[in-house]
Design a protein around this motif. Structure first.
Motif, short mmCIF file in Angstrom:
data_model
loop_
_atom_site.label_atom_id
_atom_site.label_comp_id
_atom_site.label_asym_id
_atom_site.label_seq_id
_atom_site.Cartn_x
_atom_site.Cartn_y
_atom_site.Cartn_z
N PHE A 1 13.64 -30.46 1.16
CA PHE A 1 14.17 -30.21 -0.19
C PHE A 1 14.31 -28.72 -0.45
O PHE A 1 15.35 -28.26 -0.93
CB PHE A 1 13.24 -30.83 -1.25
N THR B 1 18.14 -29.35 -2.02
CA THR B 1 18.44 -28.94 -3.40
C THR B 1 19.78 -28.20 -3.47
O THR B 1 20.57 -28.41 -4.40
CB THR B 1 17.32 -28.06 -3.97
N GLU C 1 23.35 -29.45 -5.41
CA GLU C 1 24.11 -28.64 -6.37
C GLU C 1 25.57 -28.51 -5.94
O GLU C 1 26.47 -28.49 -6.77
CB GLU C 1 23.47 -27.26 -6.53
N ASN D 1 19.58 -30.03 -10.22
CA ASN D 1 18.15 -30.16 -9.95
C ASN D 1 17.37 -29.84 -11.22
O ASN D 1 17.50 -28.74 -11.76
CB ASN D 1 17.74 -29.18 -8.84
N TYR E 1 10.81 -30.97 -9.63
CA TYR E 1 10.19 -31.53 -8.44
C TYR E 1 8.67 -31.44 -8.61
O TYR E 1 8.16 -30.36 -8.93
CB TYR E 1 10.63 -30.77 -7.18
N TYR F 1 10.95 -36.50 -8.25
CA TYR F 1 11.87 -35.47 -8.70
C TYR F 1 12.89 -36.05 -9.68
O TYR F 1 13.03 -37.27 -9.80
CB TYR F 1 12.55 -34.77 -7.53
N LEU G 1 16.95 -35.50 -11.25
CA LEU G 1 18.28 -34.91 -11.22
C LEU G 1 19.02 -35.30 -12.50
O LEU G 1 18.63 -36.25 -13.18
CB LEU G 1 19.09 -35.44 -10.02
N SER H 1 10.78 -25.96 -8.33
CA SER H 1 11.17 -26.78 -9.47
C SER H 1 11.65 -25.90 -10.63
O SER H 1 10.98 -24.91 -10.96
CB SER H 1 9.99 -27.63 -9.92
#
Length: 249
Positions: free
Chosen positions: A45, A50, A54, A60, A63, A77, A79, A246
């Motif tokens: 990730f 990630t 995108e 994102n 996480y 996680y 989204l 995150s």
């Protein structure tokens, strides 16, 4: 006078922008890893996934790693997408992306990483959350993911109780409101409430919850809200620590 009118108009525009509801589709995903493989998933990730998300229009959001020993192989996680149609298109593009396919293959040379995936689709509950709060009040905090499964026909009651009472009482006991969602269901199944709150630590969370449950203001609000029957059938809580990459930390 013209300048004042212009400033007033700009203020009204700003208020209208802020008042816009968040109509994005959120997806809460839990990955259950094979024993000893969670570190490989985290690296994948952080180093690749990630960014590729995108590239295909996925945002994102957050996480986390659950702190419970029973969930030591899990990663949670979130989204978000402009719409469900955009979500479906994004995942199709992602899964067929040659870059992602190479990353997935290279990361699993020594065995598969993910054993199972759980997914929930969510819509922001407009009566409870105007905007997702990404900025932390303090540099370190622990998150709590809570899901409230209501008795039949009682979902509006739980929303009303949080709107009118619970959120404010949380804040008086050091519990930070982050965001509230309702689940998107495929059929006539009643939505359940999913929300995230934050605490300074797990010890602080315990103290805050003890104080909240003993608070006479809360007891009065709960009693009044349940005069015509109990609202919540089941509550599921997961304590989570944010990963360094995150956005919500």
């Amino acid at each position: 006078m013209m300048k004042l009118l212009l400033l007033f108009s700009m203020a009204l525009i700003a208020l209208n922008v802020d008042a816009k509801p968040d109509t994005r589709v959120y997806e809460l995903r839990t990955y259950h890893c094979h024993e000893g493989k969670r570190a490989d998933l985290i690296a994948r990730f952080q180093n690749h996934t990630t960014r590729i998300f995108e590239k295909h229009g996925m945002t994102n959001v957050a996480y986390w790693l659950p702190t419970s020993p029973e969930m030591k192989n899990d990663l949670i996680y979130m989204l978000s997408y402009p719409s469900m149609e955009a979500r479906q298109a994004a995942w199709k593009a992602f899964s067929t992306d040659p870059e992602w396919q190479k990353v997935a293959a290279d990361s699993q040379i020594n065995g598969k990483i993910v054993a199972a995936v759980d997914s929930k689709f969510l819509k922001m509950e407009p009566e409870l959350t105007k905007k997702l709060k990404l900025k932390a009040k303090s540099p370190e905090r622990i998150f709590e993911l809570r899901s409230y499964y209501c008795l039949p026909g009682r979902y509006p009651n739980i929303v009303a109780r949080f709107r009118d009472h619970t959120r404010d009482i949380f804040e008086t006991h050091g519990i930070e409101n982050i965001a509230y969602w309702g689940t998107i269901e495929k059929d006539d199944t009643q939505s359940h409430l999913v929300y995230i709150i934050a605490h300074e630590s797990e010890a602080a969370a315990k103290n805050s919850w003890d104080a909240f449950r003993a608070d006479p203001v809360w007891k009065k609000a709960q009693k009044a809200s349940e005069e015509d029957g109990k609202i919540v059938e089941k509550v599921v809580s997961v304590m989570m620590a944010p990963l360094p990459f995150s956005k919500l930390r």
